[in-house]
Design a protein around this motif. Structure first.
Motif, PDB file in Angstrom:
ATOM      1  N   GLY A  17      23.268  15.366  71.233  1.00  8.50           N
ATOM      2  CA  GLY A  17      22.562  14.081  70.376  1.00  8.50           C
ATOM      3  C   GLY A  17      21.725  14.011  69.747  1.00  8.50           C
ATOM      4  O   GLY A  17      21.524  13.661  69.171  1.00  8.50           O
ATOM      5  N   ASP A  18      20.011  14.384  70.183  1.00  2.00           N
ATOM      6  CA  ASP A  18      18.966  14.653  69.878  1.00  2.00           C
ATOM      7  C   ASP A  18      19.026  15.760  68.632  1.00  2.00           C
ATOM      8  O   ASP A  18      18.611  14.546  67.231  1.00  2.00           O
ATOM      9  N   ARG A  19      19.544  16.541  68.478  1.00  2.00           N
ATOM     10  CA  ARG A  19      19.796  17.516  67.070  1.00  2.00           C
ATOM     11  C   ARG A  19      20.447  17.573  66.161  1.00  2.00           C
ATOM     12  O   ARG A  19      20.105  17.049  64.923  1.00  2.00           O
ATOM     13  N   VAL A  20      21.631  16.303  67.058  1.00  2.00           N
ATOM     14  CA  VAL A  20      22.768  16.330  66.069  1.00  2.00           C
ATOM     15  C   VAL A  20      22.421  14.710  65.025  1.00  2.00           C
ATOM     16  O   VAL A  20      22.463  14.706  63.790  1.00  2.00           O
ATOM     17  N   ALA A  21      21.725  13.992  65.735  1.00  2.00           N
ATOM     18  CA  ALA A  21      21.608  12.872  64.882  1.00  2.00           C
ATOM     19  C   ALA A  21      20.022  13.201  64.171  1.00  2.00           C
ATOM     20  O   ALA A  21      20.002  12.666  62.694  1.00  2.00           O
ATOM     21  N   ASP A  22      19.146  13.694  64.175  1.00  2.00           N
ATOM     22  CA  ASP A  22      18.481  14.445  63.327  1.00  2.00           C
ATOM     23  C   ASP A  22      18.869  14.652  62.599  1.00  2.00           C
ATOM     24  O   ASP A  22      18.077  14.672  61.203  1.00  2.00           O
ATOM     25  N   LYS A  23      19.512  15.578  62.520  1.00  2.00           N
ATOM     26  CA  LYS A  23      19.764  15.976  61.532  1.00  2.00           C
ATOM     27  C   LYS A  23      20.578  15.154  60.977  1.00  2.00           C
ATOM     28  O   LYS A  23      20.879  15.393  59.287  1.00  2.00           O
ATOM     29  N   TYR A  24      21.303  14.490  61.176  1.00  2.00           N
ATOM     30  CA  TYR A  24      21.899  13.234  59.655  1.00  2.00           C
ATOM     31  C   TYR A  24      21.337  12.260  59.577  1.00  2.00           C
ATOM     32  O   TYR A  24      21.069  11.510  58.070  1.00  2.00           O
ATOM     33  N   ALA A  25      20.022  12.090  60.177  1.00  2.00           N
ATOM     34  CA  ALA A  25      18.600  11.248  59.765  1.00  2.00           C
ATOM     35  C   ALA A  25      18.083  12.337  58.727  1.00  2.00           C
ATOM     36  O   ALA A  25      17.361  11.456  57.638  1.00  2.00           O
ATOM     37  N   SER A  26      17.707  13.356  58.743  1.00  2.00           N
ATOM     38  CA  SER A  26      17.281  13.926  57.688  1.00  2.00           C
ATOM     39  C   SER A  26      18.134  14.484  56.258  1.00  2.00           C
ATOM     40  O   SER A  26      17.630  13.871  55.319  1.00  2.00           O
ATOM     41  N   ASP A  27      19.220  14.019  56.347  1.00  2.00           N
ATOM     42  CA  ASP A  27      20.229  13.788  55.745  1.00  2.00           C
ATOM     43  C   ASP A  27      20.508  12.493  54.611  1.00  2.00           C
ATOM     44  O   ASP A  27      20.121  13.013  52.912  1.00  2.00           O
ATOM     45  N   ASN A  28      19.926  11.825  55.511  1.00  2.00           N
ATOM     46  CA  ASN A  28      19.444  10.370  54.733  1.00  2.00           C
ATOM     47  C   ASN A  28      18.602  10.199  53.700  1.00  2.00           C
ATOM     48  O   ASN A  28      18.297  10.047  52.723  1.00  2.00           O
ATOM     49  N   ALA A  29      17.332  11.635  55.000  1.00  2.00           N
ATOM     50  CA  ALA A  29      15.755  11.430  54.002  1.00  2.00           C
ATOM     51  C   ALA A  29      16.218  11.755  52.692  1.00  2.00           C
ATOM     52  O   ALA A  29      15.176  11.303  51.200  1.00  2.00           O
ATOM     53  N   GLN A  30      16.583  12.947  52.098  1.00  2.00           N
ATOM     54  CA  GLN A  30      17.381  14.021  51.321  1.00  2.00           C
ATOM     55  C   GLN A  30      17.784  12.954  50.641  1.00  2.00           C
ATOM     56  O   GLN A  30      17.472  13.129  49.022  1.00  2.00           O
ATOM     57  N   VAL A  31      18.537  12.350  50.512  1.00  2.00           N
ATOM     58  CA  VAL A  31      19.910  10.982  49.426  1.00  2.00           C
ATOM     59  C   VAL A  31      18.442  10.451  48.731  1.00  2.00           C
ATOM     60  O   VAL A  31      18.303  10.170  48.402  1.00  2.00           O
ATOM     61  N   GLU A  32      17.207  10.393  49.540  1.00  2.00           N
ATOM     62  CA  GLU A  32      16.268   8.776  49.748  1.00  2.00           C
ATOM     63  C   GLU A  32      15.812   9.897  48.450  1.00  2.00           C
ATOM     64  O   GLU A  32      14.827   9.377  47.450  1.00  2.00           O
ATOM     65  N   ARG A  33      15.253  11.046  48.979  1.00  2.00           N
ATOM     66  CA  ARG A  33      14.542  11.470  47.699  1.00  2.00           C
ATOM     67  C   ARG A  33      15.057  11.810  46.667  1.00  2.00           C
ATOM     68  O   ARG A  33      14.621  11.952  45.260  1.00  2.00           O
ATOM     69  N   LEU A  34      16.343  11.928  46.480  1.00  2.00           N
ATOM     70  CA  LEU A  34      17.198  12.357  44.702  1.00  2.00           C
ATOM     71  C   LEU A  34      17.381  11.286  44.537  1.00  2.00           C
ATOM     72  O   LEU A  34      17.224  11.247  43.115  1.00  2.00           O
ATOM     73  N   LEU A  35      17.397   9.393  44.909  1.00  2.00           N
ATOM     74  CA  LEU A  35      17.426   8.685  44.179  1.00  2.00           C
ATOM     75  C   LEU A  35      16.245   8.642  43.328  1.00  2.00           C
ATOM     76  O   LEU A  35      16.488   7.473  42.554  1.00  2.00           O
ATOM     77  N   GLU A  36      15.511   8.789  44.355  1.00  2.00           N
ATOM     78  CA  GLU A  36      13.548   9.135  43.704  1.00  2.00           C
ATOM     79  C   GLU A  36      13.415   9.433  41.826  1.00  2.00           C
ATOM     80  O   GLU A  36      13.341   9.175  41.268  1.00  2.00           O
ATOM     81  N   GLU A  37      14.516  10.238  42.561  1.00  2.69           N
ATOM     82  CA  GLU A  37      14.313  11.554  41.130  1.00  2.69           C
ATOM     83  C   GLU A  37      15.336  11.374  40.057  1.00  2.69           C
ATOM     84  O   GLU A  37      14.951  11.456  38.990  1.00  2.69           O
ATOM     85  N   LEU A  38      16.123  10.144  40.479  1.00  2.00           N
ATOM     86  CA  LEU A  38      16.829  10.132  39.622  1.00  2.00           C
ATOM     87  C   LEU A  38      16.398   7.931  38.696  1.00  2.00           C
ATOM     88  O   LEU A  38      16.138   8.682  37.712  1.00  2.00           O
ATOM     89  N   ARG A  39      15.976   7.472  39.205  1.00  2.00           N
ATOM     90  CA  ARG A  39      15.194   6.693  38.756  1.00  2.00           C
ATOM     91  C   ARG A  39      13.744   7.567  37.746  1.00  2.00           C
ATOM     92  O   ARG A  39      13.887   7.136  36.688  1.00  2.00           O
ATOM     93  N   ARG A  40      13.018   8.644  38.100  1.00  2.00           N
ATOM     94  CA  ARG A  40      12.015   9.105  37.340  1.00  2.00           C
ATOM     95  C   ARG A  40      12.477   9.950  35.848  1.00  2.00           C
ATOM     96  O   ARG A  40      12.205  10.139  34.958  1.00  2.00           O
TER      97      ARG A  40
END
Length: 214
Positions: A68-91
Motif C-alpha cells: 500500500g505505501d508504494r502504491v499510494a506514493d505512486k498515485y500521490a506523485s501522479d497528483n503532484a505532476q498534474v499540479e505542475r502541468l497546471l502551473e505550466e498551463l497558466r504560464r
C-alpha cells in the motif's frame, strides 16, 4: 467485486466525467480570458479531487494493501505532476501551440491516472478491505467531493490567481474532518462566462443551490 466497491467507483467515475467535460472546454477555448476562466475551474476540480484522494482513498490503500505505501506514493506523485502541468498551463495560456500541447499532456495524465484507479487500484482495494470499510470510505469520498468550492470562493477580484496560488487556496479550504454523505449531488457550479452579468458577491449564495450563470 462488492456493491460497496462499485459505489465507490461510481462516485469517482462521476467526478471523472465532470473533469473530462471541463478539459474538453479547455481544449476548445481560443480566447485568452476564456482559457484562464476555464483553467481556474479545471485547477479547482483537479486539485480538490486530488486532496479527496490523498485524505481518504490513499490512507485506506496504505492500510489494506500489502504494498500500500508504494502504491499510494505512486498515485500521490501522479497528483503532484498534474499540479505542475497546471502551473505550466497558466504560464503559457497566451501561446496557442504550447497551450494546446500542454492541455493534451494534462488530459493524458488525468485519463491514465483515473483509468488505473478504476481498473487496478479500486478492484484490489475491494479484495482486501471489508464491505463496511468500503461503505464508510465511499461516504467520506462523496461527502468531500460534494463540498468542492467555487471559483468565487477562492479568487480575489483585484488579482487573478496564479495556478500554484489557486491550488494552494484549494488545499487550504479542504475540511479534513469528514462529514456524513449528503445524498445525490448536483452538478457543481462553474465560473460565469460573463462576469458582468452576475453579482460576484451574491452569485453563489449556496454552493449547491443551482445558481449558475450562462
Amino acid at each position: 467485486m462488492t456493491k460497496n466497491a462499485h459505489d465507490l467507483i461510481d462516485i469517482l467515475t462521476h467526478d471523472q466525467r465532470e473533469l473530462e467535460d471541463l478539459l474538453g472546454e479547455l481544449t476548445a477555448a481560443r480566447d485568452l480570458g476564456e482559457r484562464r476562466r476555464i483553467l481556474d475551474d479545471v485547477t479547482i476540480e483537479l486539485v480538490w479531487h486530488a486532496v479527496v484522494e490523498e485524505t481518504h482513498l490513499y490512507p485506506a490503500v496504505r492500510r489494506h494493501l500489502p504494498d500500500g505505501d508504494r502504491v499510494a506514493d505512486k498515485y500521490a506523485s501522479d497528483n503532484a505532476q498534474v499540479e505542475r502541468l497546471l502551473e505550466e498551463l497558466r504560464r503559457s495560456a497566451a501561446a496557442d501551440r504550447v497551450f494546446a500541447s500542454l492541455t493534451r499532456r494534462l488530459m493524458d495524465e488525468v485519463h491514465e491516472h483515473m483509468r488505473e484507479e478504476q481498473h487496478a487500484l479500486l478492484p484490489r482495494l475491494a479484495e482486501h478491505a471489508s464491505p463496511e470499510d468500503l461503505r464508510r470510505l465511499g461516504e467520506r469520498v462523496e461527502s468531500a467531493i460534494n463540498r468542492a468550492p467555487s471559483r468565487s470562493d477562492l479568487t480575489a477580484p483585484a488579482r487573478p490567481p496564479e495556478a500554484g496560488d489557486l491550488a494552494h487556496r484549494v488545499r487550504e479550504r479542504f475540511p479534513h474532518e469528514p462529514e456524513s454523505a449528503r445524498g445525490p449531488r448536483p452538478r457543481r457550479p462553474r465560473t460565469p462566462k460573463s462576469p458582468d452579468a452576475c453579482d460576484q458577491d451574491s452569485m453563489w449564495p449556496d454552493l449547491w443551490a443551482g445558481h449558475r450563470c450562462t
